[in-house]
Write a protein that holds these residues in place. Structure first.
Motif, mmCIF file in Angstrom:
data_model
loop_
_atom_site.group_PDB
_atom_site.id
_atom_site.type_symbol
_atom_site.label_atom_id
_atom_site.label_comp_id
_atom_site.label_asym_id
_atom_site.label_seq_id
_atom_site.Cartn_x
_atom_site.Cartn_y
_atom_site.Cartn_z
ATOM 1 N N PHE A 1 25.589 43.427 54.385
ATOM 2 C CA PHE A 1 24.248 43.573 53.826
ATOM 3 C C PHE A 1 23.185 43.981 54.825
ATOM 4 N N PHE A 2 23.280 43.527 56.062
ATOM 5 C CA PHE A 2 22.219 43.827 57.015
ATOM 6 C C PHE A 2 22.527 45.046 57.868
ATOM 7 N N HIS A 3 23.819 45.288 58.133
ATOM 8 C CA HIS A 3 24.196 46.425 58.969
ATOM 9 C C HIS A 3 24.837 47.546 58.156
ATOM 10 N N GLU A 4 24.890 47.364 56.830
ATOM 11 C CA GLU A 4 25.399 48.368 55.889
ATOM 12 C C GLU A 4 26.791 48.853 56.257
ATOM 13 N N MET A 5 27.630 47.935 56.711
ATOM 14 C CA MET A 5 29.009 48.272 57.062
ATOM 15 C C MET A 5 29.876 48.224 55.807
ATOM 16 N N LYS A 6 30.916 49.018 55.799
ATOM 17 C CA LYS A 6 31.889 48.987 54.713
ATOM 18 C C LYS A 6 32.820 47.797 54.932
ATOM 19 N N TYR A 7 33.440 47.335 53.848
ATOM 20 C CA TYR A 7 34.334 46.182 53.942
ATOM 21 C C TYR A 7 35.413 46.409 54.999
ATOM 22 N N GLN A 8 35.982 47.627 55.025
ATOM 23 C CA GLN A 8 37.055 47.914 55.982
ATOM 24 C C GLN A 8 36.540 47.857 57.415
ATOM 25 N N GLU A 9 35.311 48.321 57.650
ATOM 26 C CA GLU A 9 34.728 48.267 58.993
ATOM 27 C C GLU A 9 34.568 46.815 59.448
ATOM 28 N N VAL A 10 34.108 45.960 58.548
ATOM 29 C CA VAL A 10 33.947 44.547 58.878
ATOM 30 C C VAL A 10 35.314 43.928 59.153
ATOM 31 N N ALA A 11 36.288 44.265 58.310
ATOM 32 C CA ALA A 11 37.644 43.735 58.485
ATOM 33 C C ALA A 11 38.202 44.131 59.849
ATOM 34 N N ASP A 12 38.036 45.401 60.215
ATOM 35 C CA ASP A 12 38.530 45.885 61.505
ATOM 36 C C ASP A 12 37.827 45.185 62.660
ATOM 37 N N GLN A 13 36.523 45.023 62.542
ATOM 38 C CA GLN A 13 35.744 44.384 63.608
ATOM 39 C C GLN A 13 36.165 42.933 63.806
ATOM 40 N N LEU A 14 36.440 42.231 62.706
ATOM 41 C CA LEU A 14 36.802 40.815 62.804
ATOM 42 C C LEU A 14 38.310 40.597 62.926
ATOM 43 N N GLY A 15 39.097 41.657 62.771
ATOM 44 C CA GLY A 15 40.539 41.539 62.870
ATOM 45 C C GLY A 15 41.157 40.757 61.716
ATOM 46 N N ILE A 16 40.605 40.975 60.518
ATOM 47 C CA ILE A 16 41.126 40.308 59.315
ATOM 48 C C ILE A 16 41.365 41.357 58.240
ATOM 49 N N SER A 17 42.000 40.956 57.149
ATOM 50 C CA SER A 17 42.286 41.905 56.078
ATOM 51 C C SER A 17 41.035 42.157 55.236
ATOM 52 N N ILE A 18 41.040 43.291 54.561
ATOM 53 C CA ILE A 18 39.916 43.642 53.686
ATOM 54 C C ILE A 18 39.815 42.639 52.536
ATOM 55 N N ASN A 19 40.949 42.113 52.077
ATOM 56 C CA ASN A 19 40.916 41.107 51.004
ATOM 57 C C ASN A 19 40.257 39.821 51.476
ATOM 58 N N THR A 20 40.465 39.453 52.731
ATOM 59 C CA THR A 20 39.795 38.278 53.286
ATOM 60 C C THR A 20 38.293 38.515 53.334
ATOM 61 N N VAL A 21 37.904 39.724 53.716
ATOM 62 C CA VAL A 21 36.474 40.070 53.735
ATOM 63 C C VAL A 21 35.888 39.910 52.343
ATOM 64 N N LYS A 22 36.552 40.462 51.346
ATOM 65 C CA LYS A 22 36.050 40.378 49.970
ATOM 66 C C LYS A 22 35.947 38.935 49.497
ATOM 67 N N THR A 23 36.975 38.142 49.801
ATOM 68 C CA THR A 23 36.991 36.749 49.361
ATOM 69 C C THR A 23 35.874 35.951 50.035
ATOM 70 N N LEU A 24 35.737 36.093 51.353
ATOM 71 C CA LEU A 24 34.701 35.341 52.069
ATOM 72 C C LEU A 24 33.300 35.796 51.666
ATOM 73 N N LEU A 25 33.135 37.103 51.425
ATOM 74 C CA LEU A 25 31.838 37.604 50.971
ATOM 75 C C LEU A 25 31.507 37.042 49.595
ATOM 76 N N LYS A 26 32.477 37.064 48.706
ATOM 77 C CA LYS A 26 32.279 36.525 47.359
ATOM 78 C C LYS A 26 31.915 35.042 47.424
ATOM 79 N N ASN A 27 32.635 34.286 48.256
ATOM 80 C CA ASN A 27 32.354 32.851 48.395
ATOM 81 C C ASN A 27 30.978 32.604 49.011
ATOM 82 N N GLY A 28 30.628 33.397 50.008
ATOM 83 C CA GLY A 28 29.314 33.254 50.645
ATOM 84 C C GLY A 28 28.181 33.554 49.681
ATOM 85 N N MET A 29 28.337 34.629 48.892
ATOM 86 C CA MET A 29 27.301 34.983 47.923
ATOM 87 C C MET A 29 27.212 33.937 46.810
ATOM 88 N N LYS A 30 28.355 33.397 46.425
ATOM 89 C CA LYS A 30 28.362 32.342 45.410
ATOM 90 C C LYS A 30 27.604 31.121 45.927
#
Length: 181
Positions: free
Chosen positions: A132-161
């Motif tokens: 949201f703040f750096h306008e990165m794509k899910y895959q870019e965040v996943a690559d930066q953190l060394g996690i899967s894109i599905n983990t990014v989606k799940t954690l983002l969904k949980n955080g927004m919830k």
């Protein structure tokens, strides 16, 4: 030649509007619909109509934001009515929101949101900031953190919830998040 230049200028203006408003509009739509997929559909429809009808050329720049957010709101309400979703949810959405108030942001609220994000687990915090703040794509965040894109989606969904639940009384929260850069 002049017509080509006008077409290029129109396309550039439309792209600037899209870049500037698509994420805040998405967050606003999610606050109504909950479903990210439906929110994306709403934003796509609003922008398609905005382009197809040449509305972006017809309205003044100062009312573009209000027009787009009102279009998102109306589209979301129409979808909710068609789906006949929970009556309580519709009652909340039917309340009139003064657009001028919706567009003014309170520094205290921004600070509360930032504080709440800081309290989240490290990965969730990094994902929310990246997307949201750096306008990165899910895959870019996943690559930066060394996690899967599905983990990014799940954690983002949980955080927004979590943020949605924490600030459930404040429907304008998601616009605040989008504007904090």
């Amino acid at each position: 030649m002049k017509e080509l230049k006008n077409t290029i200028n129109e396309k550039f203006r439309f792209e600037q509007i899209y870049k500037g408003y698509s994420k805040p509009m998405f967050l606003y739509a999610v606050s109504f619909l909950i479903s990210e997929e439906e929110a994306e559909d709403v934003i796509q429809e609003v922008f398609i109509n905005f382009w197809k009808d040449n509305t972006f050329q017809k309205i003044q720049s100062v009312v573009t934001k209000t027009y787009l957010f009102r279009s998102v709101k109306n589209n979301c309400l129409n979808r909710l009515k068609k789906k006949d979703v929970l009556q309580d949810r519709l009652d909340v959405l039917r309340e009139e929101v003064v657009e001028e108030e919706m567009m003014t942001w309170n520094d205290t609220l921004i600070q509360e949101v930032e504080t709440e994000i800081d309290r989240m687990p490290e990965q969730t915090k990094e994902i929310i900031r990246g997307v949201f703040f750096h306008e990165m794509k899910y895959q870019e965040v996943a690559d930066q953190l060394g996690i899967s894109i599905n983990t990014v989606k799940t954690l983002l969904k949980n955080g927004m919830k979590h943020l949605r639940e924490r600030f459930d009384e404040r429907m304008d929260l998601f616009l605040v998040i989008a504007l904090m850069k």
